[in-house]
Design a protein around this motif. Structure first.
Motif, PDB file in Angstrom:
ATOM      1  N   GLU A 150      45.246  42.965  47.991  1.00 21.69           N
ATOM      2  CA  GLU A 150      44.613  41.747  47.485  1.00 21.69           C
ATOM      3  C   GLU A 150      43.276  41.514  48.167  1.00 21.69           C
ATOM      4  N   SER A 153      40.733  43.919  46.729  1.00 22.61           N
ATOM      5  CA  SER A 153      40.352  43.475  45.390  1.00 22.61           C
ATOM      6  C   SER A 153      39.372  42.305  45.473  1.00 22.61           C
ATOM      7  N   TRP A 156      35.830  43.560  46.513  1.00 20.93           N
ATOM      8  CA  TRP A 156      35.067  44.173  45.433  1.00 20.93           C
ATOM      9  C   TRP A 156      34.654  43.161  44.373  1.00 20.93           C
ATOM     10  N   ARG A 157      35.491  42.161  44.133  1.00 19.79           N
ATOM     11  CA  ARG A 157      35.117  41.116  43.178  1.00 19.79           C
ATOM     12  C   ARG A 157      33.888  40.373  43.677  1.00 19.79           C
TER      13      ARG A 157
END
Length: 114
Positions: A75, A78, A81-82
């Protein structure tokens, strides 16, 4: 043969068949009772064996903790990168707007062209 003899034979056949069915039902009932009495113990033993094999060292709590940490790491990656894509897009858009503004300003300063 007379009708009463035929009926008597039919009744005897039905009685014999019913007796067989009752005996088979009794046997099946005994088998089912035995199965019901032994199955929970067999399942408990199987579950214990599976638990011991599934978790390293039989440590279910440690296994769960490992998976929770792995999920948290995924998480976090993620989310990184978001945010990275958002920031690159944001500053790229600022760059394009700045370049357009500079181009318009230079064109304004040069005045009308023939």
């Amino acid at each position: 043969m007379e009708a009463p003899d035929i009926l008597m034979q039919l009744l005897q056949t039905i009685h014999a068949d019913l007796t067989e069915v009752k005996e088979e039902q009794k046997k099946q009932g005994q088998t089912l009772t035995k199965h019901i009495e032994t199955e929970p113990q067999e399942w408990a033993e199987l579950l214990t064996t599976m638990t011991e094999c599934a978790f390293p060292g039989g440590d279910a709590e440690g296994h769960r903790h490992y998976h929770e940490e792995t999920i948290k790491a995924l998480e976090a990656r993620s989310e990184f990168w978001r945010k990275m894509v958002f920031e690159v897009t944001k500053y790229g858009l600022f760059g394009v707007i700045g370049w357009l503004a500079y181009t318009v300003w230079v064109a304004f300063l040069n005045g009308p062209q023939k």
